[in-house]
Design a protein around this motif. Structure first.
Motif, PDB file in Angstrom:
ATOM      1  N   ASN A  74      -9.658   0.421  51.128  1.00  0.00           N
ATOM      2  CA  ASN A  74      -9.210  -0.931  50.754  1.00  0.00           C
ATOM      3  C   ASN A  74     -10.267  -1.592  49.871  1.00  0.00           C
ATOM      4  O   ASN A  74     -11.385  -1.082  49.744  1.00  0.00           O
ATOM      5  N   THR A  75      -9.915  -2.716  49.293  1.00  0.00           N
ATOM      6  CA  THR A  75     -10.865  -3.360  48.376  1.00  0.00           C
ATOM      7  C   THR A  75     -11.954  -4.115  49.138  1.00  0.00           C
ATOM      8  O   THR A  75     -13.034  -4.342  48.612  1.00  0.00           O
ATOM      9  N   HIS A  76     -11.639  -4.505  50.361  1.00  0.00           N
ATOM     10  CA  HIS A  76     -12.650  -5.239  51.128  1.00  0.00           C
ATOM     11  C   HIS A  76     -13.896  -4.384  51.334  1.00  0.00           C
ATOM     12  O   HIS A  76     -15.025  -4.851  51.193  1.00  0.00           O
ATOM     13  N   GLU A  77     -13.652  -3.115  51.647  1.00  0.00           N
ATOM     14  CA  GLU A  77     -14.788  -2.203  51.853  1.00  0.00           C
ATOM     15  C   GLU A  77     -15.644  -2.136  50.578  1.00  0.00           C
ATOM     16  O   GLU A  77     -16.871  -2.168  50.629  1.00  0.00           O
ATOM     17  N   LEU A  83     -13.855  -9.192  39.235  1.00  0.00           N
ATOM     18  CA  LEU A  83     -12.499  -9.710  39.109  1.00  0.00           C
ATOM     19  C   LEU A  83     -11.631  -9.058  40.188  1.00  0.00           C
ATOM     20  O   LEU A  83     -11.577  -7.825  40.274  1.00  0.00           O
ATOM     21  N   ASP A  84     -10.991  -9.890  41.015  1.00  0.00           N
ATOM     22  CA  ASP A  84     -10.061  -9.351  42.011  1.00  0.00           C
ATOM     23  C   ASP A  84      -8.704  -9.208  41.329  1.00  0.00           C
ATOM     24  O   ASP A  84      -7.980 -10.183  41.144  1.00  0.00           O
ATOM     25  N   GLY A  85      -8.389  -7.978  40.972  1.00  0.00           N
ATOM     26  CA  GLY A  85      -7.170  -7.739  40.198  1.00  0.00           C
ATOM     27  C   GLY A  85      -5.974  -7.337  41.038  1.00  0.00           C
ATOM     28  O   GLY A  85      -4.976  -6.857  40.489  1.00  0.00           O
ATOM     29  N   TYR A  86      -6.036  -7.555  42.362  1.00  0.00           N
ATOM     30  CA  TYR A  86      -4.987  -6.977  43.219  1.00  0.00           C
ATOM     31  C   TYR A  86      -3.576  -7.403  42.816  1.00  0.00           C
ATOM     32  O   TYR A  86      -2.656  -6.599  42.803  1.00  0.00           O
ATOM     33  N   HIS A  87      -3.405  -8.694  42.470  1.00  0.00           N
ATOM     34  CA  HIS A  87      -2.050  -9.150  42.113  1.00  0.00           C
ATOM     35  C   HIS A  87      -1.738  -8.975  40.627  1.00  0.00           C
ATOM     36  O   HIS A  87      -0.658  -9.358  40.170  1.00  0.00           O
TER      37      HIS A  87
HETATM   38  C1  LIG Z   1      -5.745 -11.189  45.794  1.00  0.00           C
HETATM   39  C2  LIG Z   1      -5.806 -10.072  46.806  1.00  0.00           C
HETATM   40  N1  LIG Z   1      -6.888  -9.294  46.879  1.00  0.00           N
HETATM   41  C3  LIG Z   1      -6.957  -8.266  47.752  1.00  0.00           C
HETATM   42  C4  LIG Z   1      -5.905  -7.994  48.619  1.00  0.00           C
HETATM   43  C5  LIG Z   1      -5.962  -6.841  49.586  1.00  0.00           C
HETATM   44  O1  LIG Z   1      -7.236  -6.424  49.833  1.00  0.00           O
HETATM   45  P1  LIG Z   1      -7.573  -5.167  50.760  1.00  0.00           P
HETATM   46  O2  LIG Z   1      -7.378  -3.941  49.919  1.00  0.00           O
HETATM   47  O3  LIG Z   1      -9.011  -5.366  51.073  1.00  0.00           O
HETATM   48  O4  LIG Z   1      -6.712  -5.227  51.962  1.00  0.00           O
HETATM   49  C6  LIG Z   1      -4.769  -8.789  48.589  1.00  0.00           C
HETATM   50  C7  LIG Z   1      -3.657  -8.527  49.503  1.00  0.00           C
HETATM   51  O5  LIG Z   1      -2.694  -9.213  49.611  1.00  0.00           O
HETATM   52  C8  LIG Z   1      -4.731  -9.850  47.667  1.00  0.00           C
HETATM   53  O6  LIG Z   1      -3.645 -10.647  47.624  1.00  0.00           O
END
Ligand SMILES: Cc1ncc(COP(=O)(O)O)c(C=O)c1O
Length: 396
Positions: free
Chosen positions: A86-89, A194-198
């Motif tokens: 996951n990205t948190h890690e 940059l948090d590109g998740y969305h």
């Molecule tokens: C902006 C954003 N970043 C990260 C995540 C997910 O992160 P992770 O991979 O750590 O669960 C989400 C999940 O909804 C998100 O909306």
């Protein structure tokens, strides 16, 4: 053109949700049917290869995943992309670069995803860590003020800046030009994350100009459609030595005698952790192999979704918004917006009641506090959107 009927790729998830209108693609996108075969292929590789499977995973599966990600973001160097569950890690590993540093300064915004909000709140209990949040609440209505405030803060020599490409609680999206503008205002010594998740695999994003300068985080369980277990980070070149480190960070040298110095890969893998379930990489690869074959890419996927959003807004009954006192939160510039549309309710209780009412009429959306989110994706078509607005009209 294949995108005339993308629902054909999702028969199993559609069957699983028969009778329901799933408009939460931004929360959990349906998986194409090919991901099931990929999951089984992973199991078969385990059965055929046991321990030896890791040779295949490191030499074939992971490079393929990295190459797909690099292609989606228009990056040259796929080896600078590190993978994790996951990205948190990955973001905590990134922060561990600063372990032991006095007076760590972090710049972020008021609207970051829960993990970061929690993490920053917790870190701010430590006296040596200073965190400044630029107010991003009004980005959907007024991006100029936000960009100016970010710019003037950025000049103040932070160690790390962390912000979203697309804000999770509104869908407001920064353009490539706006991101570039912020990066140019950032001193070279500041790590830009940059948090590109969305944004990843939803809105077209070209990181070529920023390659080697920014860290970019994304993952598999939303628009990338590979499900859980794939987080990734694009890493600028450098001799990175995160303090939080696992044995995969120097996988290539495992067979050598351990020295007294901790060694790291000289590419993105320096941020890798330890054993993880790699089946997500198989699923992700299967999806993007299929999309390559079918000539589907983020540009035409985005156009398809934009079409659905426009139809939705055209037929969205004002009576529905009025009945629940919902305020739309998207900017009129829909062509550069995330794949979900957000509506703010006057209270959590009203938002909750509205979501429950929709759910009892088989309309599945999601909610973040007072904000209701309607998400659009490839497994819906125009008829589904008409059905949705029809049901909302009846409900209102
Ligand atoms: C902006 C954003 N970043 C990260 C995540 C997910 O992160 P992770 O991979 O750590 O669960 C989400 C999940 O909804 C998100 O909306």
């Amino acid at each position: 053109m294949t995108l005339s009927n993308p629902k054909q790729y999702y028969s199993r998830f559609l069957k699983g949700h028969e009778g329901k209108l799933h408009f939460a693609a931004h929360s959990h996108h349906f998986w194409p049917d090919v991901t099931r075969d990929a999951q089984i292929a992973y199991w078969d590789d385990c059965a055929a290869l046991s321990d030896e499977k890791w040779g295949k995973i490191f030499s074939e599966t992971i490079p393929k995943t990295q190459k797909h990600i690099a292609k989606i973001l228009n990056l040259k160097d796929h080896e600078q992309i590190v993978l994790a569950p996951n990205t948190h890690e990955l973001s905590t590993r990134l922060l561990s670069l600063f372990l032991g540093k006095k007076d760590l300064k972090i710049l972020t915004t008021t609207n970051e995803f829960h993990s970061w909000r929690r993490q920053f709140l917790r870190l701010s209990e430590i006296p040596e860590i200073k965190i400044h949040q630029v107010n991003s609440n009004n980005v959907p209505q007024d991006r100029a003020t936000f960009l100016n405030e970010m710019k003037s803060e950025l000049a103040k020599n932070y160690d790390v800046v962390f912000l979203s490409q697309v804000f999770f609680d509104s869908g407001a999206a920064l353009t490539d030009e706006e991101i570039q503008y912020l990066v140019e205002a950032t001193p070279a010594s500041t790590l830009f994350v940059l948090d590109g998740y969305h944004g990843f695999a939803a809105i077209p994003c070209d990181l070529a100009k920023l390659e080697g300068r920014i860290f970019y985080l994304g993952g598999g369980y939303k628009y990338a459609q590979g499900g859980e277990g794939i987080g990734f980070m694009v890493v600028p070149k450098g001799q990175w030595r995160p303090a939080y480190t696992g044995w995969y960070a120097d996988h290539a040298h495992l067979s050598q005698a351990p020295g007294s110095q901790v060694g790291y890969s000289d590419n993105g893998m320096a941020f890798m952790g330890a054993t993880q379930d790699p089946s997500g990489f198989y699923r992700f690869n299967a999806v993007w192999d299929l999309f390559d074959t079918e000539k589907m890419n983020v540009t035409n996927i985005h156009q398809y979704v934009l079409g659905l959003q426009k139809t939705f807004l055209k037929h969205l009954p004002a009576s529905f918004l009025k009945a629940w006192s919902l305020k739309p939160l998207y900017s009129p510039e829909l062509s550069w917006h995330g794949h979900f549309l957000t509506f703010e309710a006057p209270s959590i209780e009203i938002a909750e009641k509205c979501q429950q009412t929709l759910s009892s009429h088989h309309i599945l959306i999601d909610r973040r506090g007072t904000r209701l989110r309607f998400g659009f994706g490839l497994y819906q078509n125009e008829a589904d959107v008409s059905e949705l607005t029809g049901r909302l009209t009846k409900l209102a």
